[in-house]
Design a protein around this motif. Structure first.
Motif, PDB file in Angstrom:
ATOM      1  N   THR A  69      -0.868   1.612  67.968  1.00  0.00           N
ATOM      2  CA  THR A  69      -1.145   2.799  67.160  1.00  0.00           C
ATOM      3  C   THR A  69      -0.584   2.629  65.749  1.00  0.00           C
ATOM      4  N   THR A  70       0.631   2.131  65.651  1.00  0.00           N
ATOM      5  CA  THR A  70       1.266   1.897  64.353  1.00  0.00           C
ATOM      6  C   THR A  70       0.427   0.958  63.496  1.00  0.00           C
ATOM      7  N   ARG A  73      -3.146   2.446  62.590  1.00  0.00           N
ATOM      8  CA  ARG A  73      -3.040   3.500  61.558  1.00  0.00           C
ATOM      9  C   ARG A  73      -2.889   2.898  60.165  1.00  0.00           C
ATOM     10  N   VAL A 131      -6.442   8.011  65.075  1.00  0.00           N
ATOM     11  CA  VAL A 131      -5.932   6.973  65.972  1.00  0.00           C
ATOM     12  C   VAL A 131      -5.070   7.626  67.058  1.00  0.00           C
ATOM     13  N   GLU A 133      -2.312   8.219  70.014  1.00  0.00           N
ATOM     14  CA  GLU A 133      -0.923   7.801  70.245  1.00  0.00           C
ATOM     15  C   GLU A 133      -0.863   6.808  71.411  1.00  0.00           C
ATOM     16  N   LEU A 135      -1.228   3.481  71.864  1.00  0.00           N
ATOM     17  CA  LEU A 135      -2.112   2.342  72.145  1.00  0.00           C
ATOM     18  C   LEU A 135      -1.272   1.084  72.378  1.00  0.00           C
TER      19      LEU A 135
END
Length: 144
Positions: A69-70, A73, A131, A133, A135
């Motif tokens: 996710t980070t 994004r 996106v 959270e 992932l």
């Protein structure tokens, strides 16, 4: 059976590749735009850690920096950018040569990077808020 991470030379091989790719993209007039706002001073190390985890190495990126996710994004909310993606992939292909990758591992690394660039990193062009959270970092299978 060795992983792609192992075949790529582990951390040292992927750091070499990340440094070569980073140098190539900063010199590219289109792709360098993605870095025009600046970048983390440890970008190359973080990138190598992310690739290492995705290619069967230790989960250092997830442990130290964040999850998928980070990463997604950071690459989201910029609209479609097919030309930039094509050029980033071309820079990666050149970086593979710069870093000395040949044979089946080169093809596997290229296929991974092209897939990640055109799928997971391009999936949310509208907004980074889209996106989900949590992932997980996708794992690329050994194919050689």
């Amino acid at each position: 059976m060795p992983s792609v991470y192992d075949e790529a030379g582990g951390d040292a091989g992927l750091r070499r590749l990340a440094a070569a790719w980073h140098e190539r993209v900063l010199a590219d007039e289109v792709v360098s735009h993605a870095f025009s706002h600046g970048f983390h001073p440890d970008h190359t190390e973080r990138l190598a850690a992310y690739w290492a985890e995705a290619l069967g190495g230790p989960p250092r990126y997830s442990r130290d920096y964040g999850d998928e996710t980070t990463v997604v994004r950071m690459h989201s909310g910029n609209g479609p950018h097919e030309e930039m993606d094509r050029r980033a992939i071309a820079c990666f292909d050149q970086a593979l040569t710069d870093a000395g990758f040949t044979g089946p591992v080169r093809r596997t690394l290229y296929d991974y990077f092209a897939w990640a660039t055109t799928t997971t990193m391009a999936r949310y062009p509208g907004s980074a808020d889209d996106v989900p959270e949590g992932l997980p970092i996708p794992r690329w299978p050994r194919t050689s």
